[in-house]
Write a protein that holds these residues in place. Structure first.
Motif, PDB file in Angstrom:
ATOM      1  N   SER A 212       0.424  -4.834  -1.256  1.00 32.61           N
ATOM      2  CA  SER A 212       1.285  -4.652  -0.090  1.00 32.61           C
ATOM      3  C   SER A 212       0.762  -3.472   0.730  1.00 32.61           C
ATOM      4  CB  SER A 212       2.686  -4.356  -0.609  1.00 32.61           C
ATOM      5  OG  SER A 212       3.559  -4.113   0.451  1.00 32.61           O
TER       6      SER A 212
ATOM      7  N   LYS B  26       3.128  -6.816   3.208  1.00 33.78           N
ATOM      8  CA  LYS B  26       3.622  -5.478   3.524  1.00 33.78           C
ATOM      9  C   LYS B  26       5.120  -5.405   3.242  1.00 33.78           C
ATOM     10  CE  LYS B  26       3.915  -1.576   5.730  1.00 33.78           C
ATOM     11  NZ  LYS B  26       3.558  -0.426   4.935  1.00 33.78           N
ATOM     12  N   SER B  27       5.590  -4.280   2.730  1.00 30.24           N
ATOM     13  CA  SER B  27       7.032  -4.162   2.441  1.00 30.24           C
ATOM     14  C   SER B  27       7.858  -4.148   3.711  1.00 30.24           C
ATOM     15  CB  SER B  27       7.354  -2.855   1.720  1.00 30.24           C
ATOM     16  OG  SER B  27       6.768  -2.786   0.468  1.00 30.24           O
TER      17      SER B  27
ATOM     18  N   SER C 292      -6.784   5.981  -2.235  1.00 32.25           N
ATOM     19  CA  SER C 292      -6.976   6.517  -3.593  1.00 32.25           C
ATOM     20  C   SER C 292      -8.457   6.684  -3.928  1.00 32.25           C
ATOM     21  CB  SER C 292      -6.368   5.546  -4.605  1.00 32.25           C
ATOM     22  OG  SER C 292      -7.152   4.358  -4.668  1.00 32.25           O
TER      23      SER C 292
ATOM     24  N   SER D 251      -1.846  -1.082 -10.148  1.00 28.31           N
ATOM     25  CA  SER D 251      -2.060  -0.643  -8.770  1.00 28.31           C
ATOM     26  C   SER D 251      -2.321   0.844  -8.790  1.00 28.31           C
ATOM     27  CB  SER D 251      -0.817  -0.960  -7.917  1.00 28.31           C
ATOM     28  OG  SER D 251      -0.969  -0.417  -6.626  1.00 28.31           O
TER      29      SER D 251
ATOM     30  N   GLY E 183      -6.100   2.923  -7.814  1.00 28.29           N
ATOM     31  CA  GLY E 183      -7.397   3.279  -8.384  1.00 28.29           C
ATOM     32  C   GLY E 183      -8.262   2.115  -8.816  1.00 28.29           C
TER      33      GLY E 183
ATOM     34  N   SER F 219      -6.861   0.421  -1.392  1.00 29.30           N
ATOM     35  CA  SER F 219      -7.789   1.409  -0.809  1.00 29.30           C
ATOM     36  C   SER F 219      -9.215   0.876  -0.710  1.00 29.30           C
ATOM     37  CB  SER F 219      -7.795   2.686  -1.646  1.00 29.30           C
ATOM     38  OG  SER F 219      -6.553   3.331  -1.543  1.00 29.30           O
TER      39      SER F 219
HETATM   40  C1  LIG Z   1      -1.656   2.124   4.691  1.00 24.38           C
HETATM   41  C2  LIG Z   1      -0.931   1.767   3.433  1.00 24.38           C
HETATM   42  C3  LIG Z   1       0.278   1.089   3.516  1.00 24.38           C
HETATM   43  C4  LIG Z   1       0.978   0.770   2.342  1.00 24.38           C
HETATM   44  N1  LIG Z   1       2.157   0.111   2.446  1.00 24.38           N
HETATM   45  C5  LIG Z   1       2.825  -0.247   1.310  1.00 24.38           C
HETATM   46  C6  LIG Z   1       4.030  -0.997   1.390  1.00 24.38           C
HETATM   47  O1  LIG Z   1       4.519  -1.345   2.454  1.00 24.38           O
HETATM   48  N2  LIG Z   1       4.638  -1.326   0.228  1.00 24.38           N
HETATM   49  C7  LIG Z   1       4.144  -0.984  -0.997  1.00 24.38           C
HETATM   50  O2  LIG Z   1       4.742  -1.337  -2.015  1.00 24.38           O
HETATM   51  N3  LIG Z   1       2.991  -0.279  -1.101  1.00 24.38           N
HETATM   52  C8  LIG Z   1       2.335   0.093   0.020  1.00 24.38           C
HETATM   53  N4  LIG Z   1       1.160   0.810  -0.086  1.00 24.38           N
HETATM   54  C9  LIG Z   1       0.660   1.170  -1.418  1.00 24.38           C
HETATM   55  C10 LIG Z   1      -0.381   0.155  -1.906  1.00 24.38           C
HETATM   56  O3  LIG Z   1       0.179  -1.154  -2.034  1.00 24.38           O
HETATM   57  C11 LIG Z   1      -0.939   0.553  -3.268  1.00 24.38           C
HETATM   58  O4  LIG Z   1       0.079   0.536  -4.237  1.00 24.38           O
HETATM   59  C12 LIG Z   1      -1.569   1.944  -3.257  1.00 24.38           C
HETATM   60  O5  LIG Z   1      -2.372   2.130  -2.112  1.00 24.38           O
HETATM   61  C13 LIG Z   1      -2.418   2.175  -4.502  1.00 24.38           C
HETATM   62  O6  LIG Z   1      -3.417   1.214  -4.655  1.00 24.38           O
HETATM   63  P1  LIG Z   1      -4.969   1.516  -4.280  1.00 24.38           P
HETATM   64  O7  LIG Z   1      -5.437   2.595  -5.158  1.00 24.38           O
HETATM   65  O8  LIG Z   1      -5.667   0.207  -4.489  1.00 24.38           O
HETATM   66  O9  LIG Z   1      -4.962   1.933  -2.836  1.00 24.38           O
HETATM   67  C14 LIG Z   1       0.450   1.140   1.067  1.00 24.38           C
HETATM   68  C15 LIG Z   1      -0.770   1.807   1.012  1.00 24.38           C
HETATM   69  C16 LIG Z   1      -1.475   2.129   2.155  1.00 24.38           C
HETATM   70  C17 LIG Z   1      -2.785   2.847   2.041  1.00 24.38           C
END
Ligand SMILES: Cc1cc2nc3c(=O)[nH]c(=O)nc-3n(C[C@H](O)[C@H](O)[C@H](O)COP(=O)(O)O)c2cc1C
Length: 317
Positions: free
Chosen positions: A13, A37-38, A208, A234, A236, A258
């Motif tokens: 998301s 997206k949430s 991340s 989720s 990293g 990320s």
């Molecule tokens: C720009 C951006 C918007 C995000 N929006 C949401 C969201 O709307 N809902 C949600 O549950 N997580 C949201 N996240 C968190 C990501 O879903 C994810 O859990 C977090 O980035 C960690 O994962 P990663 O290490 O792969 O980035 C968002 C992250 C980013 C960078």
């Protein structure tokens, strides 16, 4: 969760899944599922609205940034995003609802189910700021939210939480009892940073690093055998080794965000190929051949090691 996925790579998301074009690109790039997206709870939406007004007045370019990052989405827009994504995709489309209080979103969850979402991820983010409220009360509230959601929809429910819980296995059992089928560990929240010249807050890095996977692996390993909840990692996950590690500790899938922002959706195919190559090299024909080999149930002693007593010897002097 009963979802049929061609591979365990889920697009998280985020702004990447905030519009139909993003979902289309994720599906074409080979995502096993997409979490939209949430949609944020009303008070947060109101805060975003305020922020939008403030930033639009002072920095018109900031609004377009927020939009690009998918940080602004209206409720009706959201329903049509769910509906058209489901129509377009041949992989599961998981809607995401941010909820904290009990009211606003329950009716919305129903509407999301009605327009065809394959599952809902509840993005629940309690922040403990009140010294009069203990951990157990926060956890009660969390379980109650899941129960409420379970009462209003029939589609599978996943719960996405952050890292800040003192007794995660106990909470996981409760979420399961409350009716969840899936768990996403962990959300990586907006990070604070401080500009020491202006003596003011500024946003931290929204993306991340791979190093942040370590606590995710620990906790998935510890809770993966507790229930039959399906668990997605989720935070990293940046490459095939991270996917393999998640599966080895007993996770079922990974969510990527990320790395996709940094390197593009083409990374999904590369990760899948590298995962398949690793499986071939190790003579595994399916994920269940190696899933959970390093879980807490199998290798509990290793998980108990928290202090650096032994590892210190291995550190450079
Ligand atoms: C720009 C951006 C918007 C995000 N929006 C949401 C969201 O709307 N809902 C949600 O549950 N997580 C949201 N996240 C968190 C990501 O879903 C994810 O859990 C977090 O980035 C960690 O994962 P990663 O290490 O792969 O980035 C968002 C992250 C980013 C960078």
């Amino acid at each position: 969760m009963g979802l049929r996925m061609p591979n365990p790579l889920i697009v998280s998301s985020s702004g990447l899944s905030a519009n139909l074009e993003g979902v289309k690109q994720a599906v074409e790039a080979g995502a096993g599922a997409v979490v939209l997206k949430s949609l944020f709870e009303e008070d947060i939406a109101a805060a975003v609205e305020r922020m939008r007004t403030e930033v639009s007045e002072s920095h018109p370019e900031a609004e377009s940034y927020l939009r690009q990052m998918g940080m602004i989405l209206e409720p009706d827009e959201y329903l049509s995003l769910v509906e058209s994504s489901v129509r377009l995709a041949d992989v599961p489309i998981i809607a995401s609802l941010n909820c904290y209080s009990a009211n606003w979103w329950a009716d919305y969850a129903r509407r999301i189910e009605k327009v065809g979402a394959n599952a809902i991820e509840l993005n629940i983010a309690p922040l403990a700021t009140d010294s009069k409220i203990g951990a157990s009360r926060l956890e009660d509230e969390l379980a109650a939210l899941v129960e409420l959601a379970r009462g209003v929809v029939k589609i599978p429910i996943a719960v996405k939480i952050g890292q800040y819980f003192s007794a995660l296995p106990h909470l996981v059992l409760r979420l399961h009892q409350a009716g969840a089928e899936g768990l996403t560990l962990f959300n990586r929240y907006y990070r604070l940073d401080i500009d020491i010249e202006k003596i003011e807050f500024k946003p931290g890095n929204p993306l991340s690093t791979r190093e942040e996977l370590a606590p995710v692996l620990r906790w998935i390993g510890i809770v993966s055998n507790l229930t039959n909840l399906d668990i997605a990692a989720s935070t990293g996950i940046h490459g095939a080794p991270d996917v393999i590690k998640t599966l080895l500790v007993g996770g079922d899938a990974v969510q990527l965000c990320s790395v996709l922002y940094r390197r593009g959706l083409g990374t999904l195919a590369a990760i899948r190929e590298n995962l398949e190559a690793w499986m071939k090299e190790h003579n595994y024909s399916k994920i269940s051949d190696f899933q959970g080999l390093l879980s807490f149930k199998k290798r509990g002693a290793y998980y108990q090691r928290l202090q650096y007593v032994k590892a210190l010897k291995e550190l450079p002097t």
